[in-house]
Design a protein around this motif. Structure first.
Motif: not given
Length: 66
Positions: A9-10, A13, A16-17, A48-49, A51-53, A55-56
Motif C-alpha cells: 500500500i505504501g 501511495g 501516486f505521489i 492523487y498526490q 491520496a498517495g500521502a 495511502m503511505i
C-alpha cells in the motif's frame, strides 16, 4: 503478513505521489486521471498526490499493527 500489505500500500501511495507530481503519461495513471477528472477537474493531479500521502500513512499503520 500485515507488514507485506503495508509495504504494498505504501509503494502504491509513493507511485501516486510521483505520478501526480510529474503528471505522468503512464497508461494506468492516464486511465485513472481520465475517470477522476470528471469530479476533480484540473485539480486531479493534486488529488492523487494527497491520496498517495494518505495511502503511505495507512500502509505504515497497517505494517506497524501487524
Amino acid at each position: 503478513m500485515n507488514i507485506i500489505w503495508g509495504l504494498i500500500i505504501g509503494t502504491v501511495g509513493a507511485l501516486f505521489i510521483t505520478w501526480g507530481r510529474t503528471k505522468s503519461d503512464f497508461g494506468l495513471y492516464r486511465l485513472l486521471v481520465a475517470r477522476s477528472r470528471i469530479l476533480w477537474g484540473d485539480r486531479v493531479h493534486g488529488f492523487y498526490q494527497v491520496a498517495g500521502a494518505l495511502m503511505i500513512i495507512a500502509g505504515a499503520a497497517i505494517a506497524v499493527t501487524g
